[in-house]
Design a protein around this motif. Sequence first.
Motif, PDB file in Angstrom:
ATOM      1  N   ILE A  92      -1.330  46.310 -24.026  1.00 21.17           N
ATOM      2  CA  ILE A  92      -2.484  47.022 -24.706  1.00 21.17           C
ATOM      3  C   ILE A  92      -2.958  45.915 -25.644  1.00 21.17           C
ATOM      4  N   GLY A  93      -2.114  44.955 -26.375  1.00 19.20           N
ATOM      5  CA  GLY A  93      -2.969  44.000 -27.323  1.00 19.20           C
ATOM      6  C   GLY A  93      -3.347  43.002 -26.323  1.00 19.20           C
ATOM      7  N   SER A  94      -2.839  42.685 -25.189  1.00 18.45           N
ATOM      8  CA  SER A  94      -3.464  41.648 -23.965  1.00 18.45           C
ATOM      9  C   SER A  94      -4.635  42.014 -23.481  1.00 18.45           C
ATOM     10  N   LEU A  95      -5.081  43.355 -23.464  1.00 17.25           N
ATOM     11  CA  LEU A  95      -6.248  44.050 -23.071  1.00 17.25           C
ATOM     12  C   LEU A  95      -7.406  43.754 -24.207  1.00 17.25           C
ATOM     13  N   ILE A  96      -7.002  43.952 -25.516  1.00 13.94           N
ATOM     14  CA  ILE A  96      -7.611  44.038 -26.564  1.00 13.94           C
ATOM     15  C   ILE A  96      -8.325  42.331 -26.661  1.00 13.94           C
ATOM     16  N   ALA A  97      -7.180  41.544 -26.598  1.00  9.10           N
ATOM     17  CA  ALA A  97      -7.623  40.108 -26.720  1.00  9.10           C
ATOM     18  C   ALA A  97      -8.444  39.462 -25.747  1.00  9.10           C
ATOM     19  N   CYS A  98      -8.242  40.045 -24.157  1.00 10.19           N
ATOM     20  CA  CYS A  98      -9.304  39.416 -23.159  1.00 10.19           C
ATOM     21  C   CYS A  98     -10.574  40.169 -23.449  1.00 10.19           C
ATOM     22  N   PHE A  99     -10.520  41.410 -23.778  1.00  8.70           N
ATOM     23  CA  PHE A  99     -11.984  42.142 -24.231  1.00  8.70           C
ATOM     24  C   PHE A  99     -12.775  41.081 -25.228  1.00  8.70           C
ATOM     25  N   MET A 100     -12.172  40.946 -26.242  1.00  6.19           N
ATOM     26  CA  MET A 100     -12.894  40.003 -27.361  1.00  6.19           C
ATOM     27  C   MET A 100     -13.139  38.771 -27.057  1.00  6.19           C
ATOM     28  N   TRP A 101     -12.415  38.081 -26.362  1.00  9.98           N
ATOM     29  CA  TRP A 101     -13.071  36.852 -25.644  1.00  9.98           C
ATOM     30  C   TRP A 101     -14.188  36.966 -24.556  1.00  9.98           C
ATOM     31  N   LEU A 102     -13.994  38.030 -23.700  1.00 11.16           N
ATOM     32  CA  LEU A 102     -15.177  38.279 -22.767  1.00 11.16           C
ATOM     33  C   LEU A 102     -16.270  38.773 -23.598  1.00 11.16           C
ATOM     34  N   THR A 103     -16.310  39.581 -24.508  1.00  9.87           N
ATOM     35  CA  THR A 103     -17.630  39.911 -25.059  1.00  9.87           C
ATOM     36  C   THR A 103     -18.022  38.806 -26.431  1.00  9.87           C
ATOM     37  N   PHE A 240       3.743  39.773 -23.018  1.00  9.91           N
ATOM     38  CA  PHE A 240       3.760  40.970 -22.140  1.00  9.91           C
ATOM     39  C   PHE A 240       4.410  40.309 -20.610  1.00  9.91           C
ATOM     40  N   PHE A 241       3.902  39.091 -20.271  1.00 10.96           N
ATOM     41  CA  PHE A 241       4.228  38.831 -18.838  1.00 10.96           C
ATOM     42  C   PHE A 241       5.744  38.183 -18.974  1.00 10.96           C
ATOM     43  N   ILE A 242       6.429  37.918 -19.849  1.00  7.58           N
ATOM     44  CA  ILE A 242       7.808  37.491 -20.161  1.00  7.58           C
ATOM     45  C   ILE A 242       8.568  38.921 -20.248  1.00  7.58           C
ATOM     46  N   LEU A 243       8.140  39.783 -21.176  1.00  6.97           N
ATOM     47  CA  LEU A 243       8.853  41.118 -21.208  1.00  6.97           C
ATOM     48  C   LEU A 243       8.868  42.285 -20.137  1.00  6.97           C
ATOM     49  N   ALA A 244       7.512  42.091 -19.458  1.00  6.14           N
ATOM     50  CA  ALA A 244       7.443  43.372 -18.579  1.00  6.14           C
ATOM     51  C   ALA A 244       8.396  43.575 -17.621  1.00  6.14           C
ATOM     52  N   PRO A 245       8.856  42.360 -16.852  1.00  5.89           N
ATOM     53  CA  PRO A 245       9.824  42.352 -15.617  1.00  5.89           C
ATOM     54  C   PRO A 245      11.142  42.298 -16.205  1.00  5.89           C
ATOM     55  N   LEU A 246      11.425  41.922 -17.361  1.00  8.57           N
ATOM     56  CA  LEU A 246      12.803  42.220 -18.132  1.00  8.57           C
ATOM     57  C   LEU A 246      12.951  43.488 -18.230  1.00  8.57           C
ATOM     58  N   ALA A 247      12.152  44.249 -18.796  1.00  9.98           N
ATOM     59  CA  ALA A 247      12.177  45.833 -19.240  1.00  9.98           C
ATOM     60  C   ALA A 247      12.275  46.440 -18.031  1.00  9.98           C
ATOM     61  N   VAL A 248      11.842  46.231 -16.826  1.00  8.86           N
ATOM     62  CA  VAL A 248      12.086  46.642 -15.401  1.00  8.86           C
ATOM     63  C   VAL A 248      13.420  46.578 -15.159  1.00  8.86           C
ATOM     64  N   VAL A 249      13.945  45.444 -15.044  1.00  7.56           N
ATOM     65  CA  VAL A 249      15.095  45.128 -14.789  1.00  7.56           C
ATOM     66  C   VAL A 249      16.354  45.652 -15.607  1.00  7.56           C
ATOM     67  N   LEU A 250      16.253  45.375 -16.840  1.00  5.71           N
ATOM     68  CA  LEU A 250      17.397  46.144 -17.929  1.00  5.71           C
ATOM     69  C   LEU A 250      17.248  47.621 -18.385  1.00  5.71           C
ATOM     70  N   GLU A 251      15.959  48.220 -18.173  1.00  9.76           N
ATOM     71  CA  GLU A 251      15.916  49.543 -18.443  1.00  9.76           C
ATOM     72  C   GLU A 251      15.232  50.376 -17.367  1.00  9.76           C
TER      73      GLU A 251
END
Length: 355
Positions: A92-103, A240-251
């Motif tokens: 969610i934070g990544s989407l907010i950051a990208c939105f603020m840069w694009l706008t 996000f890109f570091i944790l997302a795959p780790l979360a899938v593997v571990l949880e």
Amino acid sequence: MRTSVTSIATRKHLEISPIRLPERKRSLLCNASAVAAAAPADESGKDWQATLKLGLLFAVWYAANVYFNIYNKQVLKAFPYPMTCTAIQFGIGSLIACFMWLTGIMKRPKIEPGAFRAISPLACIHVLGNVLTNVSLRAVAPSFTHTVKAAEPLFSVILSSLFLGSQPTLPVVASLLPIVAGVVLASTSELSFNWTGFIAALGSNITFQSRNVLSKKFMLKGKAGLDNINLFSILTIMSFFILAPLAVVLEGVQLTPAAIQAFPPGVLFKGVVAGLTFHAYQQISYMILQRVTPVTHAVGNCVKRIVVIVASVIAFNTPVSGQNAFGTALAIAGVFLYSQAKRSGDKKEVKAAAA
């Protein structure tokens, strides 16, 4: 004699007669006087606006912290997967950051080729610190997590001494005593205490302070040419890109349509709000830091922790013993003394360098 009287009368007339300026010059003088009179009023108005804006930023900072901690705790009760929750918050934070840069709300940073290599250790530590915070929030009461996290100055002093060679002054060391004593008193009387929550909160302290020390050691800002807000945004995306795959593997893949349908009413909404406030309170913290001194920010952070602890106790009806309340107050008071001791020490260093 008559000539003399006439001469005196003429001089008196000249002395008392008003000076008559051309119309254009008189207009210019009047305008200049009006501008001069209005200048202090304009400066006063700008100061008032800046103060009001800063007050609103502090209020939103505190409110975002309160909502994050309360809603995040409620989400973790219904969805006990701290790594997945943290990954969603980073997303969610990544989407907010990208939105603020694009706008154009926030200026898009120019990232040098070697910047990501320099940022990656910080991103890994950022991931670990936030995951450990969520592990602690899931295991114990939020008020206790924040009491333990008040011990951040202790780890800051230790890590700065080990990696930066910074020797603490005697007042700084003395201010650490009430912090440690307060955390010990609060921990030994905490009804929700368990070792998982306690160790996770301590681990979060160590990782976040390590992140700060590494930022100074590698002088990341100078290398990458990033301000604090853009640095935080890039850290969020990388995390996000570091944790997302780790979360899938571990949880495992836990956020399935069936799991979402099984959520208690309101949990999904609270999860989204927790993600929004998670990014908002950290970004607003950087915005405040750009407007005030580090000591003022530290005092504000101390007050913020008090607000979060009190709000959490009220929201979850957490039982608090006298010893627990005293320990929490003692730890917070120690944090305040630490910020004052640091300010005094920094002033002496500046004077010594100038001499």
